[in-house]
Design an enzyme around this catalytic site. Structure first.
Site, short mmCIF file in Angstrom:
data_model
loop_
_atom_site.label_atom_id
_atom_site.label_comp_id
_atom_site.label_asym_id
_atom_site.label_seq_id
_atom_site.Cartn_x
_atom_site.Cartn_y
_atom_site.Cartn_z
CB SER A 1 0.38 3.60 4.58
OG SER A 1 1.32 2.58 4.90
CB SER B 1 -0.77 6.53 7.09
OG SER B 1 -0.18 5.64 8.00
CE LYS C 1 0.81 2.11 9.06
NZ LYS C 1 0.20 2.70 7.83
CB SER D 1 -0.93 0.02 1.22
OG SER D 1 -0.20 0.37 2.39
#
Length: 247
Positions: free
Chosen positions: A43, A195, A104, A41
């Site tokens: 994010s 996100s 992250k 993805s």
């Protein structure tokens, strides 16, 4: 006098042993040292792109049950643990559903006060410097588009990285103040308006849920190219991202 002749292993048996040893070595490396992950993805754009293949250093922070295949409940917490650093890019297990991996950036350590005000990250009531740094164009069909504003943030520790800010009025641009509890961390994606992170459903991430630190991009395909589409590799390979370190 009878002479006893010892039978020699056949070539097939030797091949089986070599394959078995290779499989054990691969399992040890994957379990203890490095594990490959694919970025699915946007994010973490622009730092990580959809189609990046990365190695994650699994011994950077020690080991938890999530360091092992199938996450057996053999022990709790972490062993041989060491503290992650603010700014590290980390693969985590999603706290509400630990079967799911997220990736992250760590922005809040235990005891930190974290808040977003008008799109600016505040750590312990101090704004993190955020300066314009050009625009970003994505080759990913779904997210985030063309000419997206890029801003560079620099933490007190000297870690500097790019973030995307597609909208000045997204729901994550103004938050309450989060106080990170002991043994937990606050994570955010670099693509701030797209996100799901500690501002939302991820919440505070327990130390046990850290899988490892992202360390290297070893392969990268753009334009939504599947790894299986080998015939598209020459035209869709992101050559400039191969073997790129993630600091």
């Amino acid at each position: 006098m009878t002479v006893k002749v010892e039978a020699k292993p056949t070539g097939l048996w030797e091949n089986i042993k070599v394959i078995a040893q290779a499989l054990v070595l691969a399992m040890v490396i994957r379990t203890v040292l490095f594990q490959p992950f694919t970025i699915p993805s946007g994010s973490m754009m622009p730092t990580l792109l959809v189609g990046d293949y990365i190695f994650v250093n699994k011994f950077a922070y020690g080991f938890s049950k999530y360091s092992l295949p199938f996450s057996p409940d053999l022990f709790s917490g972490r062993i041989f643990s060491s503290e992650p650093k603010r700014g590290d890019i980390i693969v985590i297990r999603f706290p509400p559903n630990p079967e799911v991996d997220y990736i992250k950036r760590l922005v809040g350590l235990p005891g930190d006060r974290v808040q977003i005000i008008d799109g600016v990250l505040y750590l312990n009531a101090k704004p993190v410097p955020k300066v314009p740094d050009g625009t970003f164009n994505s080759d990913y069909a779904q997210d985030p588009g063309q000419n997206v504003p890029v801003f560079r943030e620099t933490l007190d520790e000297g870690v500097s990285y790019e973030t995307l800010d597609q909208s000045p009025v997204s729901r994550g641009d103004n938050t309450r103040e989060f106080i990170v509890p002991e043994g937990h961390y606050f994570m955010m994606g670099d693509n701030r308006d797209n996100s799901l992170d500690s501002r939302f459903d991820v919440g505070f991430v327990p130390a046990e849920n850290l899988v490892g630190r992202a360390s290297l991009i070893f392969f990268s395909l753009g334009n939504d190219t599947s790894f299986r589409e080998i015939w598209k590799w020459p035209t869709n390979m992101r050559w400039d991202r191969l073997f790129k370190r993630l600091d």
